[in-house]
Motif scaffolding. Structure first.
Motif, short mmCIF file in Angstrom:
data_model
loop_
_atom_site.label_atom_id
_atom_site.label_comp_id
_atom_site.label_asym_id
_atom_site.label_seq_id
_atom_site.Cartn_x
_atom_site.Cartn_y
_atom_site.Cartn_z
N ALA A 193 -24.96 -33.05 88.18
CA ALA A 193 -24.76 -34.21 87.31
C ALA A 193 -23.27 -34.50 87.36
N ILE A 194 -22.91 -35.67 87.85
CA ILE A 194 -21.51 -36.00 88.05
C ILE A 194 -21.12 -37.16 87.15
N TRP A 195 -20.05 -36.97 86.38
CA TRP A 195 -19.57 -38.00 85.46
C TRP A 195 -18.15 -38.37 85.86
N ASP A 196 -17.90 -39.63 86.04
CA ASP A 196 -16.57 -40.12 86.43
C ASP A 196 -15.95 -40.85 85.24
N ILE A 197 -15.47 -40.06 84.26
CA ILE A 197 -14.91 -40.68 83.05
C ILE A 197 -13.60 -40.07 82.62
N LEU A 198 -13.14 -39.01 83.26
CA LEU A 198 -11.99 -38.28 82.74
C LEU A 198 -10.77 -39.16 82.58
N GLY A 199 -10.47 -40.02 83.54
CA GLY A 199 -9.28 -40.85 83.46
C GLY A 199 -9.35 -41.93 82.41
N GLN A 200 -10.51 -42.16 81.85
CA GLN A 200 -10.69 -43.18 80.81
C GLN A 200 -10.36 -42.56 79.47
N LYS A 201 -9.09 -42.55 79.11
CA LYS A 201 -8.66 -41.89 77.89
C LYS A 201 -8.99 -42.68 76.62
N GLU A 202 -8.75 -43.98 76.65
CA GLU A 202 -8.93 -44.80 75.46
C GLU A 202 -10.40 -44.89 75.05
N GLY A 203 -10.73 -44.39 73.86
CA GLY A 203 -12.07 -44.52 73.31
C GLY A 203 -13.11 -43.63 73.95
N PHE A 204 -12.71 -42.73 74.85
CA PHE A 204 -13.69 -41.90 75.53
C PHE A 204 -13.65 -40.44 75.12
N SER A 205 -12.85 -40.07 74.13
CA SER A 205 -12.76 -38.65 73.78
C SER A 205 -14.11 -38.11 73.31
N ARG A 206 -14.87 -38.94 72.59
CA ARG A 206 -16.21 -38.50 72.16
C ARG A 206 -17.14 -38.36 73.36
N THR A 212 -0.63 -42.37 95.81
CA THR A 212 0.28 -43.52 95.91
C THR A 212 0.71 -44.03 94.53
N ASN A 213 0.29 -43.35 93.48
CA ASN A 213 0.58 -43.78 92.11
C ASN A 213 1.14 -42.59 91.33
N ARG A 214 2.42 -42.57 91.12
CA ARG A 214 3.08 -41.45 90.45
C ARG A 214 2.51 -41.22 89.04
N GLY A 215 2.19 -42.30 88.34
CA GLY A 215 1.63 -42.17 87.00
C GLY A 215 0.33 -41.40 86.99
N SER A 216 -0.47 -41.57 88.02
CA SER A 216 -1.73 -40.85 88.13
C SER A 216 -1.49 -39.35 88.18
N PHE A 217 -0.51 -38.93 88.96
CA PHE A 217 -0.15 -37.51 89.04
C PHE A 217 0.43 -37.01 87.72
N ASP A 218 1.27 -37.83 87.11
CA ASP A 218 1.92 -37.43 85.86
C ASP A 218 0.93 -37.23 84.71
N HIS A 219 -0.24 -37.85 84.78
CA HIS A 219 -1.26 -37.70 83.74
C HIS A 219 -2.14 -36.46 83.94
N LEU A 220 -2.00 -35.79 85.07
CA LEU A 220 -2.84 -34.62 85.34
C LEU A 220 -2.79 -33.56 84.24
N PRO A 221 -1.61 -33.21 83.72
CA PRO A 221 -1.60 -32.18 82.66
C PRO A 221 -2.43 -32.57 81.44
N ASP A 222 -2.38 -33.83 81.04
CA ASP A 222 -3.17 -34.28 79.90
C ASP A 222 -4.66 -34.18 80.20
N TRP A 223 -5.05 -34.63 81.39
CA TRP A 223 -6.47 -34.61 81.75
C TRP A 223 -6.98 -33.17 81.84
N LEU A 224 -6.19 -32.29 82.48
CA LEU A 224 -6.63 -30.91 82.61
C LEU A 224 -6.68 -30.21 81.25
N VAL A 230 4.03 -38.70 95.59
CA VAL A 230 4.02 -37.30 95.19
C VAL A 230 4.16 -36.47 96.46
N SER A 231 5.11 -35.55 96.46
CA SER A 231 5.33 -34.73 97.66
C SER A 231 4.23 -33.69 97.82
#
Length: 153
Positions: A14-27, A46-58, A85-86
């Motif tokens: 069962a695969i859910w693709d919602i982790l990056g959706q922070k707003e309103g998705f915590s429930r 190619t998006n530095r912000g995407s990498f920078d959000h990894l700690p929050d997502w993890l 990102v290097s």
């Protein structure tokens, strides 16, 4: 010494693709992630912000699921010359967080199926440990799977 025994396991994921959706998705995270045994954490090379959000997502994922094994997928690996990102940075972050690192490309399909195979290996380790007496689960993640399931070493 015993001969290698082949064990076939059919997995239904069962695969859910919602982790990056922070707003309103915590429930939703709490509902969908409950009982998760592994994950693929994807960021856009190619998006530095995407990498920078990894700690929050993890942190969110591990808060809900505990120390389960996972894959860090660096997407858009086909766009060399556009990376923000290097290689050293992403490798170090994956290692520090005990994740299996995989460069991927959704566009070309590079390593996408292999990422799911790694997750399958993580899941099968627990099944094998419980029912076949082989390779223990890799809770806490990170290292390559111990057994060569799905044609992997």
């Amino acid at each position: 010494e015993y001969p290698e025994k082949e064990t076939k396991i059919n997995l239904q994921l069962a695969i859910w693709d919602i982790l990056g959706q922070k707003e309103g998705f915590s429930r939703a995270h709490q509902v969908y992630f409950k009982g998760a045994e592994s994950f693929i954490l994807v960021f856009d090379r190619t998006n530095r912000g995407s990498f920078d959000h990894l700690p929050d997502w993890l942190d969110s994922l591990r808060e809900l699921c505990g120390p389960i094994p996972g894959v860090l997928a660096a997407n858009k690996s086909d766009l060399e010359g556009q990376f923000k990102v290097s290689d050293e940075e992403q490798d170090a972050w994956a290692s520090a967080n005990q994740l299996t690192f995989m460069p991927t490309s959704a566009k070309t399909g590079y390593n996408v199926e292999e990422s799911f195979r790694v997750v399958g290996d993580f899941l099968c380790q627990g099944i094998l440990a419980k029912y076949a007496g082989g390779g223990g689960p890799s809770r806490g993640g990170g290292a390559e799977p111990k057994r060569g399931l799905f044609g992997r070493k």
